[in-house]
Motif scaffolding. Structure first.
Motif: not given
Length: 151
Positions: A114-122
């Motif tokens: 989880i990318n804490y800035q965007t919420g994306a799974l990258d």
């Protein structure tokens, strides 16, 4: 990584300023101020990236975005408490508990990429834990030794 640099740089600046102004270094006070500044820095992320950070929380948490914002306020309050003599011990203990409580969320987020800035799974993934878990322990020890130990 950025919070660690904020912590170290502010500690060094405070120690140098205290040496210049007071003629001696108060390492404990420098460490407490540094932790307070780091907490304000990380709290800003709670407000700037509330959407993304809310994806870090498991689905069973209600009002995730609000919880992220509240934890940002908690970080600021505990940071301020560290530099106020009448609150520093209670704030230090609460901060240690806080650091322990948020660690599973950080572990879950790393495992889930989880990318804490965007919420994306990258996000950086599980390799991030090799840095994050020792860093969290370092923060706990920093608070303990700068405030509680040998009071």
């Amino acid at each position: 990584m950025k919070p660690f640099f904020v912590l170290v740089v502010v500690f060094i600046v405070c120690a140098l300023l205290l040496k210049l102004v007071a003629g001696q270094v108060n390492y404990r006070l420098s460490a407490q101020i540094a932790m307070a500044c780091m907490l304000v820095f990380t709290a800003i992320g709670h407000f700037a990236f509330a959407e993304g950070m809310s994806t870090m929380l498991p689905d069973f948490f209600p009002m995730k975005k609000e919880l992220v914002l509240i934890t940002g306020l908690v970080e600021i309050a505990l940071g301020v408490g560290l530099v106020l003599p009448q609150y520093k011990y209670a704030s230090a203990w609460m901060l240690i508990v806080f650091f322990i409580l948020v660690l599973p969320i950080n572990i879950r987020s790393a495992i889930g990429h989880i990318n804490y800035q965007t919420g994306a799974l990258d996000g950086p993934g599980i390799s991030y834990l090799w840095f994050r878990v020792p860093l969290q322990l370092f923060f706990v020890l920093w608070v303990y030794f700068s405030t509680i130990f040998g009071k």
